[in-house]
Design a protein around this motif. Structure first.
Motif, short mmCIF file in Angstrom:
data_model
loop_
_atom_site.label_atom_id
_atom_site.label_comp_id
_atom_site.label_asym_id
_atom_site.label_seq_id
_atom_site.Cartn_x
_atom_site.Cartn_y
_atom_site.Cartn_z
N GLN A 69 10.47 3.37 -2.10
CA GLN A 69 9.44 2.63 -2.59
C GLN A 69 9.88 1.18 -1.97
OE1 GLN A 69 9.72 3.01 -7.36
NE2 GLN A 69 7.52 3.28 -6.84
N ALA A 70 9.40 0.37 -2.06
CA ALA A 70 9.60 -1.01 -1.62
C ALA A 70 10.90 -1.77 -1.87
CB ALA A 70 7.94 -2.38 -1.82
N GLY A 71 11.80 -2.20 -1.06
CA GLY A 71 12.58 -2.90 -2.11
C GLY A 71 13.75 -1.55 -1.61
N GLY A 72 13.50 0.01 -2.26
CA GLY A 72 14.29 0.87 -1.92
C GLY A 72 15.79 0.78 -0.48
N SER A 73 16.27 1.64 -0.41
CA SER A 73 17.05 1.67 0.91
C SER A 73 16.84 3.36 1.59
CB SER A 73 18.64 2.14 1.11
OG SER A 73 18.77 0.03 0.42
N LEU A 74 17.32 3.46 2.70
CA LEU A 74 17.11 4.72 3.50
C LEU A 74 18.44 4.52 4.18
CD1 LEU A 74 14.09 6.26 4.78
CD2 LEU A 74 15.42 7.14 2.84
N ARG A 75 19.24 5.35 4.94
CA ARG A 75 19.79 5.12 6.08
C ARG A 75 19.76 6.65 6.98
NH1 ARG A 75 26.38 7.20 6.72
NH2 ARG A 75 27.13 5.39 7.81
N LEU A 76 19.55 5.70 8.66
CA LEU A 76 18.87 6.99 9.21
C LEU A 76 20.23 7.11 9.90
CD1 LEU A 76 15.91 5.19 10.05
CD2 LEU A 76 16.61 6.90 8.87
N SER A 77 20.13 8.53 10.57
CA SER A 77 21.75 8.25 11.81
C SER A 77 20.82 9.03 12.76
CB SER A 77 22.42 10.02 11.04
OG SER A 77 22.92 9.88 9.76
N GLY A 79 18.95 -9.45 8.04
CA GLY A 79 19.77 -9.35 7.14
C GLY A 79 19.18 -7.94 6.27
N ARG A 80 18.60 -6.89 7.00
CA ARG A 80 18.11 -6.24 5.71
C ARG A 80 18.91 -4.91 6.82
NH1 ARG A 80 12.87 -4.94 5.07
NH2 ARG A 80 12.60 -5.64 7.53
N ASN A 124 18.08 -1.79 3.83
CA ASN A 124 18.06 -2.20 2.42
C ASN A 124 16.77 -3.13 2.40
OD1 ASN A 124 19.97 -1.31 1.88
ND2 ASN A 124 21.13 -2.79 2.75
N SER A 125 16.34 -2.88 1.26
CA SER A 125 15.36 -3.96 0.82
C SER A 125 13.74 -4.13 1.75
CB SER A 125 15.36 -5.84 1.42
OG SER A 125 16.41 -5.36 0.42
N LEU A 126 13.75 -2.90 1.96
CA LEU A 126 12.83 -2.04 2.59
C LEU A 126 10.69 -2.49 2.24
CD1 LEU A 126 13.48 1.14 3.84
CD2 LEU A 126 13.11 -0.16 4.80
N LYS A 127 9.64 -3.21 3.28
CA LYS A 127 8.79 -3.10 2.60
C LYS A 127 8.09 -2.35 3.52
CE LYS A 127 10.58 -8.51 3.84
NZ LYS A 127 10.23 -8.94 4.80
N PRO A 128 6.56 -1.84 3.08
CA PRO A 128 5.63 -1.25 3.04
C PRO A 128 5.64 -1.84 4.77
CG PRO A 128 4.84 -2.34 1.36
CD PRO A 128 6.61 -2.77 1.79
N THR A 130 8.84 6.07 5.32
CA THR A 130 7.24 5.19 4.86
C THR A 130 7.53 5.40 4.10
OG1 THR A 130 6.15 7.93 5.28
CG2 THR A 130 5.32 6.46 3.75
N VAL A 131 7.27 3.69 3.72
CA VAL A 131 7.80 2.47 1.94
C VAL A 131 6.34 2.33 1.54
CG1 VAL A 131 8.38 0.69 1.56
CG2 VAL A 131 9.22 1.91 3.81
N SER A 132 6.59 3.00 0.06
CA SER A 132 5.88 3.14 -0.32
C SER A 132 5.29 1.26 -0.89
CB SER A 132 5.21 4.22 -1.60
OG SER A 132 5.90 4.26 -2.15
N SER A 133 4.29 0.59 -1.70
CA SER A 133 4.06 -0.75 -2.29
C SER A 133 4.03 -0.39 -3.65
CB SER A 133 2.89 -0.89 -1.02
OG SER A 133 1.23 -0.50 -2.05
#
Length: 112
Positions: free
Chosen positions: A13-21, A65-66, A83-87, A109-112
């Motif tokens: 969801q928007a505002g969430g975080s993911l860590r890619l490797s 910054g994100r 962090n602070s992911l956006k659609p 995929t970032v959902s709003s």
């Protein structure tokens, strides 16, 4: 043979975080710049971030910054903490090593 394998993508969801490797093999990883790029549907692939062998970093303006890029040379792996992911961050994310090529990508995929 050089292989780059991305992982860590998913739906958030928007505002969430993911860590890619991005795990590399077949290459002297520690001496290479590693970049992250992304491609959204209908758009060109664009630069996101890069990390130099010594750890210095560069970012696209819209992720500063994100997102944080880092590397673990002992594990031949580069990370992208998002962090602070956006659609509008929705895209396939690729890692890239100049002169060696691209990984297969991982979908974010970032959902709003």
């Amino acid at each position: 043979q050089v292989q780059l394998v991305e992982s860590g993508g998913g739906l958030v969801q928007a505002g969430g975080s993911l860590r890619l490797s991005c795990a590399a093999s077949g290459i002297l990883f520690s001496i290479n710049v590693v970049g992250w790029y992304r491609q959204a549907p209908g758009k060109q692939r664009e630069f996101v971030a890069r990390v130099a062998p010594g750890g210095s970093t560069n970012y696209a303006d819209d992720v500063k910054g994100r997102f944080t890029v880092s590397r673990d040379n002992a594990k031949n792996t580069v990370f992208l903490q998002m962090n602070s992911l956006k659609p509008e961050d929705t895209a396939i994310y690729y890692c890239f090593i100049p002169g060696f090529g691209w990984g297969q990508g991982t979908q974010v995929t970032v959902s709003s």
